[in-house]
Design a protein around this motif. Sequence first.
Motif, PDB file in Angstrom:
ATOM      1  N   PRO A 134     -62.977  70.766  58.409  1.00 61.25           N
ATOM      2  CA  PRO A 134     -62.429  72.069  58.029  1.00 61.25           C
ATOM      3  C   PRO A 134     -60.972  72.294  58.420  1.00 61.25           C
ATOM      4  O   PRO A 134     -60.452  73.390  58.213  1.00 61.25           O
ATOM      5  CB  PRO A 134     -63.330  73.030  58.811  1.00 61.25           C
ATOM      6  N   GLN A 135     -60.288  71.266  58.976  1.00 64.79           N
ATOM      7  CA  GLN A 135     -58.997  71.532  59.612  1.00 64.79           C
ATOM      8  C   GLN A 135     -57.785  71.038  58.832  1.00 64.79           C
ATOM      9  O   GLN A 135     -56.785  71.745  58.723  1.00 64.79           O
ATOM     10  CB  GLN A 135     -58.995  70.892  61.012  1.00 64.79           C
ATOM     11  N   PHE A 136     -57.820  69.821  58.292  1.00 65.46           N
ATOM     12  CA  PHE A 136     -56.647  69.249  57.638  1.00 65.46           C
ATOM     13  C   PHE A 136     -56.368  69.976  56.314  1.00 65.46           C
ATOM     14  O   PHE A 136     -57.254  70.623  55.756  1.00 65.46           O
ATOM     15  CB  PHE A 136     -56.854  67.761  57.373  1.00 65.46           C
ATOM     16  N   PRO A 137     -55.152  69.856  55.790  1.00 69.75           N
ATOM     17  CA  PRO A 137     -54.833  70.490  54.499  1.00 69.75           C
ATOM     18  C   PRO A 137     -55.785  70.059  53.389  1.00 69.75           C
ATOM     19  O   PRO A 137     -56.410  68.994  53.451  1.00 69.75           O
ATOM     20  CB  PRO A 137     -53.403  70.007  54.229  1.00 69.75           C
ATOM     21  N   ALA A 138     -55.864  70.880  52.355  1.00 70.28           N
ATOM     22  CA  ALA A 138     -56.850  70.684  51.291  1.00 70.28           C
ATOM     23  C   ALA A 138     -56.707  69.337  50.599  1.00 70.28           C
ATOM     24  O   ALA A 138     -57.706  68.753  50.163  1.00 70.28           O
ATOM     25  CB  ALA A 138     -56.740  71.811  50.271  1.00 70.28           C
ATOM     26  N   ASP A 139     -55.470  68.823  50.494  1.00 68.78           N
ATOM     27  CA  ASP A 139     -55.309  67.563  49.765  1.00 68.78           C
ATOM     28  C   ASP A 139     -55.805  66.354  50.556  1.00 68.78           C
ATOM     29  O   ASP A 139     -55.808  65.237  50.039  1.00 68.78           O
ATOM     30  CB  ASP A 139     -53.859  67.356  49.315  1.00 68.78           C
TER      31      ASP A 139
END
Length: 577
Positions: A466-471
Amino acid sequence: MGGTLRFTAQIVLCLVLAVFSSPFVSRLIAQDTRFHNAPASSRQQKNPYAGQTAALSAGARLYALNCRSCHGINGKGSGNVPPLSRGAVQAAPDGEIFWFITKGSVDNGMPSWASLSEQKRWQIVSYVKSLKNARPAKTDAAPPSSTASPTHAPAPAPAFTDFRFEQPGKFHKITVQDLPAPFATHSASNGPDLVARPSNAWPKAPEGFSVQQYATGLENPRALRTAPNGDVFLAESSSGAIKVFRGITSDGKAQQSDIFVSGLNEPYGIAFYPPGNNPQWVYIGNVDSVVRYPYRTGSLKAGGPAQHIADLPHAEGHWTRDIQFSPDGKKMFVSVGSASNVDDPDTTPEEKNRADILEFNPDGSGMRVYASGIRNPGGGIAIDPKTGELWCSVNERDGLGDNLVPDYITHVQDGGFYGWPWWYIGAHQDPRHKGKHPELKEKAIVPDVLLQPHNASLEMTFYAGPQFPADYQGDIFASEHGSWNRSVRSGYEVIRVPLHQQGRASGEYEDFLTGFVLDNGNVWGRPVGVTVAQDGSLLVSDDGSNSIWRVSYTGAGSQKTAQQHGSKGPTSKDAHN
């Protein structure tokens, strides 16, 4: 002249020790219980320095000076150089090993080592025999440092790279058209000589990410797996233990840790069964077997004794065995690397059911070869949570030059053949097997993503946190343990393989976590395992510094320092090699 003699001595002694643990020697011992047909009288010779701490320390210094660059710290091997911590050497009496070092073997190209003093020969025997222990004897003085990789070498050919040009956020793509001819360069022997991490060295991540030390003081930390409840399981292969870590403190460290189970045989792969939120078993891949332990969610200790599930091919060669289950829980996949670099399975019985991904029922029955010709997939297999496809991270072969053969990451086809040992990267024949198996030429599959040759690609995982950017969602992260068969080092990093949120790779990959090699080529860290923590941060095991690193996203343009998170290390942005 003295330097030349010393260099020759290093090579000779390494070759002598290499013969100790070769498959050929293993077969000789199977035929004759005497090591290299040593005379019966040698068996009666006793090591006059056995059990003496001073002899172990002296032997360790001699080993570090002459052989560590080939056989690695603690004799665990490096690349295709076999380990000394098990096998023929450990089975032979001290006197027979001493006799062989003294006499040599003309047939095996080994000159007599009688020029070394008798005391030193016995000290080497003492140290080599100590390597079978979980914690081998240590020197009381630091061994001399090895020659670092050259930093004045020309830049690598287009499409290829090395540690000097690995930078977080930099993309690479190797295609079939980029491959050179075999032997375009010589075959290098450039294994890492690990050094302690300098105070100003720290892993480097892309802008917006922070790196902290999650755990340290570990022993040979290898594969990582996150349990459904968020606990993190770690294989400490040398000590034969599985550890479990729980929680993350405000400064990025584990809140709690314990030993889940010990007494295993070089464990590596870890899997929870059945798939889902309430597994009942923890499966573990030993070098020679798959076992399982009863498990209840949240348990820090195994719930009972081991149950044997399946025997696995073993003996010499690649020893890591990874495990995954199909999403429906009906099949178990076990990756088993080859016993050699490029021995022909047609004439080498030791290669049976190796360089394969094997499929079993969860109870160990119904074994079949799921995919073949994969030289060493033992470092990492994973299931794409979106598509259910099996993927693997592969160490390809050595000895064909700096830029052959690329390691790779690929989805695995049921019944697929990936070339080893006769072909590589599609229809490229290994010249060491010229003319063999022409019928397999068109069947050899070209992998999805070609990596730098000799990178030693190990564990891989799919990012679903749930933490890193969506890409980053759905992308692959993989640990690159680092080369020994390149004239300038490559690997020693964690990479990202974009799947573009479609479950398909375009052939490119990105340097994600670097900085484990110093400017002079010395190495202080070697990534092995990689897993996504419950909070979405990325955990990376490192058997060079015996640590686990935590990479968290703090926001683009707002990269927080490790000190702000309570760590003493520099930020990935500010760290220097």
